[in-house]
Design an enzyme around this catalytic site. Structure first.
Site, PDB file in Angstrom:
ATOM      1  N   ASP A  13       0.858  -1.187   0.000  1.00 36.97           N
ATOM      2  CA  ASP A  13       0.000   0.000   0.000  1.00 36.97           C
ATOM      3  C   ASP A  13       0.893   1.236   0.000  1.00 36.97           C
ATOM      4  O   ASP A  13       1.666   1.459   0.937  1.00 36.97           O
ATOM      5  CB  ASP A  13      -0.898  -0.016   1.244  1.00 36.97           C
ATOM      6  CG  ASP A  13      -2.021   1.007   1.169  1.00 36.97           C
ATOM      7  OD1 ASP A  13      -2.116   1.721   0.162  1.00 36.97           O
ATOM      8  OD2 ASP A  13      -2.799   1.097   2.145  1.00 36.97           O
ATOM      9  N   ASP A 107      -2.860   2.501  -6.086  1.00 38.54           N
ATOM     10  CA  ASP A 107      -1.855   2.589  -5.023  1.00 38.54           C
ATOM     11  C   ASP A 107      -1.762   1.373  -4.117  1.00 38.54           C
ATOM     12  O   ASP A 107      -1.043   1.412  -3.110  1.00 38.54           O
ATOM     13  CB  ASP A 107      -2.099   3.836  -4.171  1.00 38.54           C
ATOM     14  CG  ASP A 107      -3.451   3.824  -3.474  1.00 38.54           C
ATOM     15  OD1 ASP A 107      -4.313   3.007  -3.846  1.00 38.54           O
ATOM     16  OD2 ASP A 107      -3.651   4.644  -2.561  1.00 38.54           O
ATOM     17  N   GLU A 108      -2.451   0.289  -4.430  1.00 38.28           N
ATOM     18  CA  GLU A 108      -2.309  -0.896  -3.581  1.00 38.28           C
ATOM     19  C   GLU A 108      -2.550  -2.169  -4.383  1.00 38.28           C
ATOM     20  O   GLU A 108      -3.233  -2.171  -5.405  1.00 38.28           O
ATOM     21  CB  GLU A 108      -3.245  -0.836  -2.371  1.00 38.28           C
ATOM     22  CG  GLU A 108      -4.717  -0.850  -2.700  1.00 38.28           C
ATOM     23  CD  GLU A 108      -5.586  -0.907  -1.447  1.00 38.28           C
ATOM     24  OE1 GLU A 108      -5.252  -1.662  -0.503  1.00 38.28           O
ATOM     25  OE2 GLU A 108      -6.608  -0.207  -1.422  1.00 38.28           O
TER      26      GLU A 108
END
Length: 359
Positions: A13, A107-108
């Site tokens: 993350d 983003d993860e």
């Protein structure tokens, strides 16, 4: 208890991704409270730097509230093309370690490194190598969680943010879960946590003490999921090229609502939550669906599909309010209200002329 398998799962993350990219690219923003999003009255915070979070600023928060919490907050318009490019850099790094990675957003992602291409001795070493390479190639930090299933890996990545690395080993999973407040479980929102608290369920241990019949009686089909995660059980595989078909938000009211003005007020935070997801993940949609559950549990939905992708919160709000207006006058009290956006596509796939994001 779970028959622990030998899977090695990492959840990566990025730390305050959008805001961190802006701070990286504009040195004057380094160390200052930054919010990515719209600063106008109806604006929404898409991402907040850690300096802003210290004042209580969070994603999906109305910009007007964020400014009250942090008067020195600096708003920056989102640059989705840049975020998408950085995200692609990061995914290229993942591919050097395993073909089994499942992006959840820009983003993860989950990675299954049971058989890792780098031939590290442990998943912990692999996670550290990924973090180091991300920092070296993008000048950004990531947090990583390592465990034997997706649920625990997600919990672990949140544990030491920012720039953290936390491992939950097979013999630690059940013990780790029992000490958590139920509101910390991924997938247990504020309303569900409150309902659990009212049933005397405050921790993972409390949840584990309930049988499956009790949980399904009070929470429906998702009760099976709660029964499993309370025991640190999660058999979901890491699925590459996972595409989300819709995004939504809903809330159940403590008391049934009868006043249309109250419903309108309750709708705005749901819209903000959905739109915040769209901004964070770089997706837009064409179909808006409103869900209403009445006091007698009758459930209805109303949908509208527009010709081109909804590219601003104001248009998303207007379509949703029009759908709500179509249900008036209310025949009975409303106990649940929800809104979702579907027919999703990446911002990069939408013709440039449609990208009027309203910031």
């Amino acid at each position: 208890m779970e028959q622990v398998n030998n899977r090695k799962i990492i959840h990566v993350d990025m730390d305050a991704f959008y805001a961190s990219v802006e701070q990286r690219d504009t040195p004057d923003l380094h160390g200052k409270p930054v919010a990515v999003g719209g600063s106008r009255q109806r604006g929404v915070v898409a991402a907040a730097s850690y300096e802003a979070r210290q004042f209580g600023v969070r994603s999906a928060m109305a910009s007007s509230i964020a400014i009250r919490k942090c008067p020195d907050l600096i708003f920056v318009k989102p640059r989705f093309d840049v975020y998408k490019a950085v995200s692609q850099q990061i995914r290229t790094i993942f591919a050097q370690y395993t073909p089994l990675f499942e992006p959840l957003s820009l983003d993860e992602a989950y990675l299954d490194v049971t058989d890792n291409l780098a031939e590290h001795d442990s998943a912990t070493q692999t996670a550290q190598a990924i973090k180091d390479q991300i920092r070296q190639e993008t000048a950004l930090t990531a947090s990583a969680g390592v465990s034997y299933n997706k649920f625990l890996a997600k919990l672990a990545s949140d544990y030491l943010k920012p720039d953290g690395l936390f491992v939950i080993k097979p013999h630690q999973g059940s013990f780790f879960v029992e000490g958590l407040a139920v509101g910390q479980f991924h997938g247990v929102g504020r309303v569900t946590a409150l309902k659990m608290n009212q049933l005397g369920i405050f921790t993972g241990l409390d949840l584990r003490q309930q049988d499956e019949a009790f949980l399904t009686r009070h929470f429906g089909k998702v009760g099976h999921h709660y029964y499993s995660i309370a025991r640190a059980i999660d058999h979901r595989p890491v699925t590459p090229n996972r595409e989300r078909k819709s995004v939504g938000s809903e809330t159940t009211f403590e008391q049934d609502l009868l006043d249309p003005a109250d419903l309108t007020e309750a709708l705005h935070p749901l819209l903000a939550s959905v739109w915040s997801y769209c901004e964070r993940t770089g997706v837009l949609g064409r179909t808006v669906t409103l869900k209403v559950k009445y006091s007698d549990f009758q459930q209805i939905t109303r949908s509208r599909t527009v010709l081109s992708s909804i590219s601003g919160l104001s248009l998303f709000t207007q379509v949703s309010l029009d759908l709500l207006a179509s249900l008036l006058p209310l025949p009975k009290g409303v106990r649940l209200l929800g809104v979702s956006l579907s027919s999703l596509q990446s911002v990069s796939a939408v013709p440039e002329g449609q990208l009027k994001l309203g910031f």
